[in-house]
Design a protein around this motif. Structure first.
Motif, PDB file in Angstrom:
ATOM      1  N   GLN A  47       0.831  -1.209   0.000  1.00  0.00           N
ATOM      2  CA  GLN A  47       0.000   0.000   0.000  1.00  0.00           C
ATOM      3  C   GLN A  47       0.867   1.261   0.000  1.00  0.00           C
ATOM      4  N   HIS A  48       1.943   1.263   0.760  1.00  0.00           N
ATOM      5  CA  HIS A  48       2.828   2.431   0.792  1.00  0.00           C
ATOM      6  C   HIS A  48       3.461   2.689  -0.578  1.00  0.00           C
ATOM      7  N   GLU A  51       0.806   4.004  -2.967  1.00  0.00           N
ATOM      8  CA  GLU A  51       0.514   5.428  -2.745  1.00  0.00           C
ATOM      9  C   GLU A  51       1.551   6.324  -3.425  1.00  0.00           C
ATOM     10  N   ARG A  55       0.852   8.976  -6.505  1.00  0.00           N
ATOM     11  CA  ARG A  55       1.281  10.382  -6.410  1.00  0.00           C
ATOM     12  C   ARG A  55       2.085  10.777  -7.653  1.00  0.00           C
TER      13      ARG A  55
END
Length: 186
Positions: A47-48, A51, A55
């Motif tokens: 998930q990190h 993200e 971005r």
């Protein structure tokens, strides 16, 4: 039923260099994101990473600090030609924020917006206006709303402003225009 005389679909990928502002924002976000991922150590998750990729993808659409967008510059040039010839285009993005940002910039081409934030009762009139109003040359849609049984075969151009993770979803989106009843190449 297969329609043998359906006009062809021509896919064209466009490789664009980021504007200086976008390049700077992208490089900064990438550096900061990697530092953050390293700081997480064992706590890092998919998930990190996801993200950070999201971005970076958003910055390639446009840099929110400078409002620079190489994609917008190219889209504007293409829409000038499409509108001048009386054509119609559908643009897909995965982000309603991008669609809303593009809406004001595509005003010269009679932009209409169709995404999940548009109330259901307003959707059919928007599609009707896009089909019948000769001054409405571009419909800005989210992939989610574009995947559900819409027939927009009167549009001759489809832009994927940002790429979706699943190519089948992109095909579904493109096929809103390229389907039985279309009269020209998409």
């Amino acid at each position: 039923l297969v329609m043998k005389d359906m006009p062809p679909r021509l896919d064209r990928d466009e490789i664009l260099e980021l504007s200086p502002g976008q390049r700077y924002a992208y490089d900064q976000a990438e550096k900061e994101g990697i530092v953050h991922l390293n700081e997480l150590g064992d706590q890092i998750s998919v998930q990190h990473v996801f993200e950070l990729v999201l971005r970076l993808k958003q910055i390639t659409n446009w840099d929110p600090l400078t409002n620079e967008s190489t994609k917008l510059d190219r889209l504007d040039a293409d829409m000038e030609e499409i509108a001048a010839s009386g054509g119609k285009a559908i643009l897909f993005s995965q982000w309603t924020k991008t669609i809303d940002w593009l809406a004001s910039r595509m005003e010269p081409y009679g932009a209409l917006v169709y995404h999940g934030g548009v109330p259901t009762k307003q959707r059919e009139p928007i599609l009707d206006q896009f089909k019948h109003d000769p001054d409405k040359h571009i419909l800005l849609m989210s992939y989610g709303t574009g995947a559900v049984g819409l027939n927009l075969q009167f549009a001759g151009y489809v832009f994927l402003y940002d790429r979706w993770w699943n190519p089948a979803i992109e095909d579904q989106a493109i096929n809103r225009a390229h389907r039985i009843g279309c009269k020209s190449q998409v």
